[in-house]
Scaffold this motif. Structure first.
Motif, PDB file in Angstrom:
ATOM      1  N   GLN A  63       0.747  -1.042   0.124  1.00 31.63           N
ATOM      2  CA  GLN A  63       0.039   0.030   0.045  1.00 31.63           C
ATOM      3  C   GLN A  63       0.780   1.161   0.009  1.00 31.63           C
ATOM      4  OE1 GLN A  63      -2.299  -1.245   3.757  1.00 31.63           O
ATOM      5  NE2 GLN A  63      -4.096  -0.919   2.477  1.00 31.63           N
ATOM      6  N   LEU A  64       2.129   1.357   0.934  1.00 30.33           N
ATOM      7  CA  LEU A  64       2.973   2.426   0.953  1.00 30.33           C
ATOM      8  C   LEU A  64       3.452   2.628  -0.530  1.00 30.33           C
ATOM      9  CD1 LEU A  64       4.517   1.764   4.218  1.00 30.33           C
ATOM     10  CD2 LEU A  64       3.172   3.730   3.798  1.00 30.33           C
ATOM     11  N   ARG A  65       4.004   1.378  -1.039  1.00 33.88           N
ATOM     12  CA  ARG A  65       4.537   1.501  -2.517  1.00 33.88           C
ATOM     13  C   ARG A  65       3.709   2.099  -3.425  1.00 33.88           C
ATOM     14  NH1 ARG A  65       4.998  -2.255  -6.438  1.00 33.88           N
ATOM     15  NH2 ARG A  65       6.722  -2.212  -7.796  1.00 33.88           N
ATOM     16  N   ARG A  66       2.450   1.509  -3.583  1.00 38.92           N
ATOM     17  CA  ARG A  66       1.560   2.120  -4.535  1.00 38.92           C
ATOM     18  C   ARG A  66       1.282   3.558  -4.298  1.00 38.92           C
ATOM     19  NH1 ARG A  66      -0.482  -3.351  -3.841  1.00 38.92           N
ATOM     20  NH2 ARG A  66      -2.133  -2.406  -2.270  1.00 38.92           N
ATOM     21  N   TYR A  67       1.067   3.911  -3.098  1.00 40.54           N
ATOM     22  CA  TYR A  67       0.829   5.264  -2.749  1.00 40.54           C
ATOM     23  C   TYR A  67       1.782   5.971  -3.348  1.00 40.54           C
ATOM     24  CZ  TYR A  67      -1.260   9.436  -0.933  1.00 40.54           C
ATOM     25  OH  TYR A  67      -1.761  10.556  -0.693  1.00 40.54           O
TER      26      TYR A  67
ATOM     27  N   PRO B 286       2.791  11.817  -9.683  1.00 45.04           N
ATOM     28  CA  PRO B 286       3.489  12.199 -10.971  1.00 45.04           C
ATOM     29  C   PRO B 286       4.772  12.076 -11.017  1.00 45.04           C
ATOM     30  CG  PRO B 286       1.690  13.675 -10.258  1.00 45.04           C
ATOM     31  CD  PRO B 286       1.982  13.019  -9.062  1.00 45.04           C
ATOM     32  N   GLY B 287       5.330  11.369 -11.985  1.00 46.58           N
ATOM     33  CA  GLY B 287       6.653  11.238 -12.169  1.00 46.58           C
ATOM     34  C   GLY B 287       7.422  10.393 -11.200  1.00 46.58           C
ATOM     35  N   ALA B 288       6.720   9.673 -10.381  1.00 48.84           N
ATOM     36  CA  ALA B 288       7.448   8.948  -9.567  1.00 48.84           C
ATOM     37  C   ALA B 288       7.999   7.586 -10.017  1.00 48.84           C
ATOM     38  CB  ALA B 288       6.686   8.571  -8.222  1.00 48.84           C
ATOM     39  N   ILE B 289       9.062   7.260  -9.715  1.00 49.61           N
ATOM     40  CA  ILE B 289       9.763   5.864 -10.460  1.00 49.61           C
ATOM     41  C   ILE B 289      10.279   5.526  -9.156  1.00 49.61           C
ATOM     42  CG2 ILE B 289      10.269   6.962 -12.448  1.00 49.61           C
ATOM     43  CD1 ILE B 289      13.476   6.832 -11.647  1.00 49.61           C
ATOM     44  N   GLU B 290      10.590   4.026  -9.338  1.00 49.80           N
ATOM     45  CA  GLU B 290      11.215   2.900  -8.344  1.00 49.80           C
ATOM     46  C   GLU B 290      12.716   2.707  -8.523  1.00 49.80           C
ATOM     47  OE1 GLU B 290       9.303  -0.550  -5.447  1.00 49.80           O
ATOM     48  OE2 GLU B 290       9.201  -0.598  -7.791  1.00 49.80           O
TER      49      GLU B 290
ATOM     50  N   GLY C 277      20.358  -2.124  -3.006  1.00 45.63           N
ATOM     51  CA  GLY C 277      20.131  -3.495  -3.167  1.00 45.63           C
ATOM     52  C   GLY C 277      18.576  -3.681  -3.326  1.00 45.63           C
ATOM     53  N   ASP C 278      18.040  -4.986  -3.611  1.00 49.93           N
ATOM     54  CA  ASP C 278      16.875  -5.501  -3.883  1.00 49.93           C
ATOM     55  C   ASP C 278      15.804  -5.363  -2.887  1.00 49.93           C
ATOM     56  OD1 ASP C 278      17.804  -6.231  -6.413  1.00 49.93           O
ATOM     57  OD2 ASP C 278      17.849  -8.512  -5.905  1.00 49.93           O
ATOM     58  N   ASP C 279      16.289  -5.135  -1.670  1.00 47.72           N
ATOM     59  CA  ASP C 279      15.417  -4.928  -0.490  1.00 47.72           C
ATOM     60  C   ASP C 279      14.948  -3.615  -0.026  1.00 47.72           C
ATOM     61  OD1 ASP C 279      18.036  -4.747   0.448  1.00 47.72           O
ATOM     62  OD2 ASP C 279      17.433  -5.886   2.240  1.00 47.72           O
ATOM     63  N   THR C 280      15.702  -2.585  -0.687  1.00 49.80           N
ATOM     64  CA  THR C 280      15.524  -1.117  -0.455  1.00 49.80           C
ATOM     65  C   THR C 280      14.853  -0.470  -1.632  1.00 49.80           C
ATOM     66  OG1 THR C 280      17.399  -1.173   1.136  1.00 49.80           O
ATOM     67  CG2 THR C 280      16.603   0.856   0.543  1.00 49.80           C
ATOM     68  N   HIS C 281      13.408  -0.076  -1.666  1.00 47.10           N
ATOM     69  CA  HIS C 281      12.850   0.619  -2.612  1.00 47.10           C
ATOM     70  C   HIS C 281      13.105   1.864  -2.393  1.00 47.10           C
ATOM     71  CE1 HIS C 281      10.325  -3.151  -3.592  1.00 47.10           C
ATOM     72  NE2 HIS C 281      11.037  -3.590  -2.558  1.00 47.10           N
ATOM     73  N   VAL C 282      13.864   2.644  -3.478  1.00 48.03           N
ATOM     74  CA  VAL C 282      13.940   3.950  -3.455  1.00 48.03           C
ATOM     75  C   VAL C 282      12.937   4.741  -4.417  1.00 48.03           C
ATOM     76  CG1 VAL C 282      15.387   6.054  -3.895  1.00 48.03           C
ATOM     77  CG2 VAL C 282      16.448   3.863  -2.492  1.00 48.03           C
ATOM     78  N   ILE C 283      12.070   5.406  -3.778  1.00 46.50           N
ATOM     79  CA  ILE C 283      10.991   6.091  -4.721  1.00 46.50           C
ATOM     80  C   ILE C 283      11.422   7.570  -5.075  1.00 46.50           C
ATOM     81  CG2 ILE C 283       8.620   6.423  -5.193  1.00 46.50           C
ATOM     82  CD1 ILE C 283       9.288   3.623  -4.426  1.00 46.50           C
TER      83      ILE C 283
ATOM     84  N   GLY D 176      11.806  13.376 -10.605  1.00 43.39           N
ATOM     85  CA  GLY D 176      12.852  14.037 -11.085  1.00 43.39           C
ATOM     86  C   GLY D 176      14.423  13.733 -10.789  1.00 43.39           C
ATOM     87  N   GLY D 177      14.545  12.359 -10.402  1.00 40.71           N
ATOM     88  CA  GLY D 177      15.794  11.798 -10.022  1.00 40.71           C
ATOM     89  C   GLY D 177      16.228  12.053  -8.458  1.00 40.71           C
ATOM     90  N   LYS D 178      15.347  12.654  -7.928  1.00 39.93           N
ATOM     91  CA  LYS D 178      15.712  12.928  -6.417  1.00 39.93           C
ATOM     92  C   LYS D 178      14.596  12.197  -5.704  1.00 39.93           C
ATOM     93  CE  LYS D 178      18.242  16.396  -7.114  1.00 39.93           C
ATOM     94  NZ  LYS D 178      19.650  16.270  -6.735  1.00 39.93           N
ATOM     95  N   MET D 179      15.310  11.481  -4.329  1.00 40.89           N
ATOM     96  CA  MET D 179      14.697  10.721  -3.577  1.00 40.89           C
ATOM     97  C   MET D 179      13.543  11.221  -2.738  1.00 40.89           C
ATOM     98  SD  MET D 179      15.865   7.891  -0.834  1.00 40.89           S
ATOM     99  CE  MET D 179      16.458   9.185   0.524  1.00 40.89           C
ATOM    100  N   PHE D 180      12.232  10.914  -2.617  1.00 38.32           N
ATOM    101  CA  PHE D 180      11.080  11.522  -1.622  1.00 38.32           C
ATOM    102  C   PHE D 180      10.705  10.233  -0.832  1.00 38.32           C
ATOM    103  CE2 PHE D 180       8.223  10.006  -4.978  1.00 38.32           C
ATOM    104  CZ  PHE D 180       7.292   9.556  -4.288  1.00 38.32           C
ATOM    105  N   ALA D 181      11.180   9.039  -1.059  1.00 40.09           N
ATOM    106  CA  ALA D 181      10.727   7.897   0.039  1.00 40.09           C
ATOM    107  C   ALA D 181      11.572   6.970  -0.144  1.00 40.09           C
ATOM    108  CB  ALA D 181       9.059   7.377  -0.381  1.00 40.09           C
ATOM    109  N   LEU D 182      11.981   6.264   0.844  1.00 39.86           N
ATOM    110  CA  LEU D 182      12.754   4.918   1.046  1.00 39.86           C
ATOM    111  C   LEU D 182      11.985   3.920   1.855  1.00 39.86           C
ATOM    112  CD1 LEU D 182      16.483   4.939   1.529  1.00 39.86           C
ATOM    113  CD2 LEU D 182      15.071   3.423   2.872  1.00 39.86           C
ATOM    114  N   LEU D 183      11.644   2.628   1.151  1.00 42.50           N
ATOM    115  CA  LEU D 183      10.877   1.777   1.688  1.00 42.50           C
ATOM    116  C   LEU D 183      11.811   0.680   2.017  1.00 42.50           C
ATOM    117  CD1 LEU D 183       7.694   2.127  -0.713  1.00 42.50           C
ATOM    118  CD2 LEU D 183       7.793   2.325   1.912  1.00 42.50           C
TER     119      LEU D 183
END
Length: 117
Positions: A5-9, A14-18, A23-29, A32-39
């Motif tokens: 749910q966090l990942r999908r939100y 707009p423009g968000a990429i993963e 590493g595979d267990d750290t999802h950086v969202i 514009g090339g800048k991180m706004f969330a780390l899961l």
């Protein structure tokens, strides 16, 4: 909110990429090339790191035991929230929105304009 749910939100912004630079267990969202969330997930409990304004970040840490200074991040601007069920979902969504807005605000005008198209 659970991990997906966090990942999908986050990815609905707009423009968000993963990305997976740590590493595979750290999802950086990013936007514009800048991180706004780390899961991440620790012991099956999701953790999300989000950018915030320094005074607001400190207030959240004082208000919620599940909110700590950003793990391996600038502790003045980043918080890590442990999604242990104690945090209101709508508040967490608001924190994600704020983190996204702060990062977008810091992007070059041309990149911001492109996000609005």
């Amino acid at each position: 909110m659970d991990f997906q749910q966090l990942r999908r939100y986050c990815l609905a912004k707009p423009g968000a990429i993963e990305d997976f630079p740590f590493g595979d267990d750290t999802h950086v969202i990013k936007v514009g090339g800048k991180m706004f969330a780390l899961l991440t997930e620790k012991e099956q409990i999701p953790h999300i790191s989000l950018k915030g304004e320094p005074e607001f970040s400190e207030l959240l840490r004082a208000q919620y035991d599940a909110v700590k200074p950003g793990y391996h991040l600038n502790k003045r601007h980043w918080n890590t929230a442990e999604m242990d069920g104690s945090l209101p979902e709508e508040e967490v969504k608001g924190w994600i929105d704020l983190s996204y807005q702060l990062v977008v605000k810091g992007l070059k005008k041309a990149v911001r304009d492109e996000l609005l198209m």
